[in-house]
Design a protein around this motif. Structure first.
Motif, mmCIF file in Angstrom:
data_model
loop_
_atom_site.group_PDB
_atom_site.id
_atom_site.type_symbol
_atom_site.label_atom_id
_atom_site.label_comp_id
_atom_site.label_asym_id
_atom_site.label_seq_id
_atom_site.Cartn_x
_atom_site.Cartn_y
_atom_site.Cartn_z
ATOM 1 N N MET A 30 0.848 -1.193 0.000
ATOM 2 C CA MET A 30 0.000 0.000 0.000
ATOM 3 C C MET A 30 0.884 1.243 0.000
ATOM 4 S SD MET A 30 -3.066 1.037 2.551
ATOM 5 C CE MET A 30 -2.067 1.273 3.974
ATOM 6 N N ASN A 31 0.590 2.145 -0.896
ATOM 7 C CA ASN A 31 1.408 3.349 -0.907
ATOM 8 C C ASN A 31 0.763 4.459 -0.073
ATOM 9 O OD1 ASN A 31 -0.616 4.529 -2.438
ATOM 10 N ND2 ASN A 31 0.331 3.882 -4.355
ATOM 11 N N LYS A 32 1.545 5.541 0.039
ATOM 12 C CA LYS A 32 1.115 6.629 0.907
ATOM 13 C C LYS A 32 -0.202 7.248 0.440
ATOM 14 C CE LYS A 32 2.675 11.005 2.775
ATOM 15 N NZ LYS A 32 3.723 11.987 2.835
ATOM 16 N N ARG A 54 -2.721 5.957 -1.157
ATOM 17 C CA ARG A 54 -3.910 5.154 -0.886
ATOM 18 C C ARG A 54 -4.279 5.249 0.595
ATOM 19 N NH1 ARG A 54 -4.930 -1.126 -2.401
ATOM 20 N NH2 ARG A 54 -7.148 -1.092 -1.986
ATOM 21 N N TYR A 55 -3.240 5.220 1.417
ATOM 22 C CA TYR A 55 -3.461 5.316 2.858
ATOM 23 C C TYR A 55 -4.071 6.677 3.201
ATOM 24 C CZ TYR A 55 -2.474 5.102 7.857
ATOM 25 O OH TYR A 55 -2.592 5.101 9.218
ATOM 26 N N THR A 56 -3.506 7.724 2.608
ATOM 27 C CA THR A 56 -3.984 9.083 2.895
ATOM 28 C C THR A 56 -5.429 9.256 2.450
ATOM 29 O OG1 THR A 56 -1.748 9.830 2.503
ATOM 30 C CG2 THR A 56 -3.418 11.518 2.605
ATOM 31 N N LEU A 79 -7.645 6.977 2.179
ATOM 32 C CA LEU A 79 -8.497 6.198 3.075
ATOM 33 C C LEU A 79 -8.855 7.010 4.318
ATOM 34 C CD1 LEU A 79 -9.734 3.388 3.838
ATOM 35 C CD2 LEU A 79 -7.560 2.879 4.939
ATOM 36 N N PHE A 80 -7.837 7.628 4.909
ATOM 37 C CA PHE A 80 -8.087 8.351 6.160
ATOM 38 C C PHE A 80 -8.653 9.749 5.940
ATOM 39 C CE2 PHE A 80 -5.872 4.870 8.009
ATOM 40 C CZ PHE A 80 -6.445 4.765 9.269
ATOM 41 N N ASP A 81 -8.522 10.263 4.708
ATOM 42 C CA ASP A 81 -9.168 11.542 4.395
ATOM 43 C C ASP A 81 -10.667 11.456 4.608
ATOM 44 O OD1 ASP A 81 -7.161 13.273 3.813
ATOM 45 O OD2 ASP A 81 -7.096 12.831 1.670
#
Lengths: 163, 313
Positions: free
Chosen positions: B1-3, B5-7, B9-11
């Motif tokens: 998972m790259n940054k 996608r993670y960002t 998700l949490f956005d």
């Protein structure tokens, strides 16, 4: 000691600015929306205690993170928490296509989740996270490495990572 | 998972407007930085006066008719953990270390006794003193450890502090961070005295610790308790989910640390009686490994670490 109105206004400004961050950290630690909202309220009140760096812009964010993490730890230890299982309703907070991914992230150990969030989302360095979590930088580095490796495995395998 | 996608998700995860509004409302509802002041209303005032009058009459009757014929009991005390009396013959279990929130590594010798433990561990210490004519009770930790007292505890005096609250990162390193809270730290004490009747409120936690020397640091990766068997293998505690996560920790590290015997931990309890005399007893703290069966629906057993107490002979 009475709380001044200006302090309350400043606390409101801080909470409005950092509410999402506090909520996300609490949600990752408690895995329950209502509990995370309770933590948000607790942290809001903590802003009015005499030791809170309410007007110290450079420290308020890290202070909020530490207080939120501590409140979550205390919540974990509370009698209510030790006797009941949390309702994992957090998946409803994101779009359907992301729910599986969120569940996988939430399935990681708590230290991994906190490290990932602070590193990826809040942009803290490993040294800064080490200070926030009161751990050695090498420990945080290992957590980050393992968390990324684990998530990669989960996503590539399409499973939940359990052997 | 790259940054990204993670960002992303949490956005999408945000606090509800209602939750933020409630938090803000609570800010404006808070009146003081301290506990709110209690005021008697007129109605309550009358009730209060009546209650005091009834209590006075009761005390008078008690004093005149009952106390003179009740022989005064001798000074004595026993030490209890819950309903169980702690004695010098057999140990009493006073708590269990659970898997969560622990950063600890515990090693056992051939007889399943703890040979050493690494880092600090806070355990509940529900040990109290009961008896006759006791005015105050003093708890004093001996060996490697200290008490963690709640910051708002009442009825406590003569506290011998470990040190003042840590003010820097370096100081915090010396003591476990999870005792800290919103800038107002839990009191860390080597000894404290508490009013006899306030013992229930002042139950402390006990922190058993060793200080690592840096080079021999035993890392606190785990939320699970790991047990080192005498043959050098590792057995983990209840949190099986994390087994695979941490398996490699024990294959690539240097874990040699100085051994510390569990019998180094003890607490001296001194009762001060109303006539000024004192009596002391020493409680030894031990950690023992036991197996427990899983709760309903699962086969097998898991390892737990129990905290035991026994009076010194």
């Amino acid at each position: 000691m009475e709380v001044s109105f200006s302090a309350k206004m400043q606390a409101e400004r801080v909470i409005r600015q950092y509410a999402d961050m506090i909520f996300r950290i609490a949600l990752q630690n408690l895995k329950n929306k209502a509990d995370a909202e309770d933590i948000l309220q607790d942290v809001s009140l903590a802003l009015l205690t005499k030791n809170a760096p309410l007007y110290d812009e450079s420290h308020i964010k890290s202070w909020l993170i530490r207080v939120t993490l501590n409140k979550c730890k205390n919540f974990h230890k509370s009698a209510h928490r030790t006797k009941t299982e949390p309702l994992s309703d957090y998946v409803e907070l994101c779009a359907k296509e992301d729910q599986r991914l969120l569940e996988d992230v939430m399935g990681l150990p708590k230290n991994y989740r906190n490290t990932l969030y602070l590193f990826y989302y809040e942009g803290y360095s490993i040294d800064e996270i080490a200070k926030l979590l009161n751990k050695k930088p090498s420990t945080v580095g290992s957590w980050l490495h393992r968390a990324r490796k684990k998530l990669k495995t989960i996503i590539l395998d399409g499973g939940n990572g359990c052997e | 998972m790259n940054k990204n996608r993670y960002t992303k998700l949490f956005d999408r995860i945000k606090a509800d407007d209602d939750a933020v509004r409630n938090a803000v409302d609570s800010i404006y509802e808070k009146e003081t930085t301290d506990v709110g002041e209690f005021k008697l209303t007129r109605n309550m005032n009358l009730k209060f006066v009546h209650a005091v009058a009834v209590a006075l009459v009761f005390v008078l009757v008690l004093g005149v008719y009952i106390l003179p014929i009740t022989p005064k009991a001798d000074n004595c005390f026993v030490v209890k953990a819950g309903a169980s009396e702690i004695n010098s013959i057999s140990s009493v279990e006073i708590g269990e270390l659970k898997g969560e929130n622990n950063a600890i590594r515990i090693c056992f010798d051939d007889s399943d006794k703890v040979s050493y433990l690494v880092q600090c561990k806070v355990v509940d210490f529900p040990v109290m003193c009961t008896g006759n004519n006791i005015e105050k009770v003093t708890y004093k930790v001996k060996g490697n450890g200290y008490f963690a007292l709640h910051r708002d505890v009442q009825g406590v005096s003569d506290v011998e502090y470990v040190e003042k609250a840590p003010t820097s990162y370096e100081e915090e390193q010396k003591y476990p961070y999870d005792l800290a809270d919103t800038g107002d730290y839990t009191k860390k004490a080597l000894a404290y005295t508490v009013d006899y009747d306030a013992q229930n409120e002042a139950v402390a936690k006990l922190c058993l610790y060793t200080v690592d020397d840096g080079d021999k640091y035993c890392d606190s990766y785990s939320e699970t308790i790991y047990f080192e068997e005498s043959d050098g293998s590792f057995v983990h505690g209840k949190d099986f989910d994390y087994e695979m996560m941490y398996l490699d920790i024990f294959t690539d590290g240097d874990y040699s640390v100085d051994a510390i015997n569990y019998s180094d931990y003890s607490v001296e309890i001194t009762a001060t009686f109303e006539d000024g005399t004192q009596e002391s007893k020493t409680v030894n703290i031990g950690l023992e490994k036991t197996k427990k069966n899983y709760d309903s629906g699962e086969d097998g057993e898991y390892t737990v670490l129990n905290v035991h107490a026994k009076l010194s002979e």
